[in-house]
Scaffold this active site. Sequence first.
Site, PDB file in Angstrom:
ATOM      1  N   GLU A 148      27.294  65.356  30.181  1.00 32.97           N
ATOM      2  CA  GLU A 148      26.112  66.032  30.709  1.00 32.97           C
ATOM      3  C   GLU A 148      26.321  66.492  32.146  1.00 32.97           C
ATOM      4  O   GLU A 148      25.914  67.603  32.519  1.00 32.97           O
ATOM      5  CB  GLU A 148      24.885  65.123  30.605  1.00 32.97           C
ATOM      6  CG  GLU A 148      24.412  64.912  29.169  1.00 32.97           C
ATOM      7  CD  GLU A 148      23.196  64.011  29.081  1.00 32.97           C
ATOM      8  OE1 GLU A 148      22.692  63.571  30.137  1.00 32.97           O
ATOM      9  OE2 GLU A 148      22.740  63.738  27.956  1.00 32.97           O
ATOM     10  N   HIS A 181      16.582  68.047  26.911  1.00 30.17           N
ATOM     11  CA  HIS A 181      16.147  66.774  26.332  1.00 30.17           C
ATOM     12  C   HIS A 181      14.903  66.921  25.448  1.00 30.17           C
ATOM     13  O   HIS A 181      14.460  65.948  24.844  1.00 30.17           O
ATOM     14  CB  HIS A 181      15.869  65.761  27.447  1.00 30.17           C
ATOM     15  CG  HIS A 181      17.104  65.251  28.127  1.00 30.17           C
ATOM     16  ND1 HIS A 181      17.802  65.988  29.048  1.00 30.17           N
ATOM     17  CD2 HIS A 181      17.774  64.074  28.003  1.00 30.17           C
ATOM     18  CE1 HIS A 181      18.838  65.292  29.474  1.00 30.17           C
ATOM     19  NE2 HIS A 181      18.841  64.139  28.860  1.00 30.17           N
TER      20      HIS A 181
END
Length: 292
Positions: A148, A181
């Site tokens: 990420e 997310h």
Amino acid sequence: MTEEVFGVHGNNVHCWISYILSTLLGVIYVGSIYVWKQSSERSNHHSVIKKRIVSVFAATVLSYFYVNYFINSSLLKDDSIWALLGFRWNGLLNAIFLPILLTSILFLGPILIDTFSGTWWIPNNHDWASLVKDMVWIRNYIFAPITEEFVFRACMLNLIIHCTKPLITVFVCPLFFGAAHLHHMLEQVRFGDTWKNAILTSSFQFLFTSAFGSYSAYLFLRTGHIIAPILVHSFCNAMGVPHFDRLNELSPNQRIISIGALVIGFGSWIILLSPLTDPSLYGNKLPWVSEI
């Protein structure tokens, strides 16, 4: 350094395209999670994690070639693509330790609250032997922070930083990270949660991850090292959202000490944020350093 247009391998392309490229990079990363046939198992099931690790790793490798092709050529005049992505030797030790120290100061209050409430846990040798075999632990504290941060910090920031001031990118780029997310909302609903709860949970997660993303982006631009946000990401995953509700479980003296630690920790973090991330401590001479 801010320009209205930029060259991509000799072609003039409007800056807004760089934001589209960043969006597509986020889509590639999140989309890689769903290339597998839909499973009846939840995301924490080991078989699901193993599959997703394979596809996300592939997307992460692809992101390097993606940014290497689309990056503004002016950024490469004095620095290699690897240096721009945060892989440098100069200042590495400081990048490993100082951002973690700074973040620990920020979490001083939550650490004391967890200690007093008996929920603070430091793994021993036996625990570590079990943890390194646990796919959930590997995903949360090793794989997710590495991939990420590389994609949403190193790659995305380098795609858009020439089009806007670095300090602005600190707040813009994390929006992609927060939005990435939101897909968890679909999984919540698929496994029986209501849309209302799923939206509320995902909205909070969006705000929390976007706020962390801004801090992480700031660390990356100031230190010029990808290891700094990776380690801080892992640390924050371990800490989780502060459990302020546990203050009610503490004795009066413990509560006073904990509240004091919250105030001192946050105040000290604000004071130390700039000096402990001074680019000179990390040998950071990357193109944007004079503006961050």
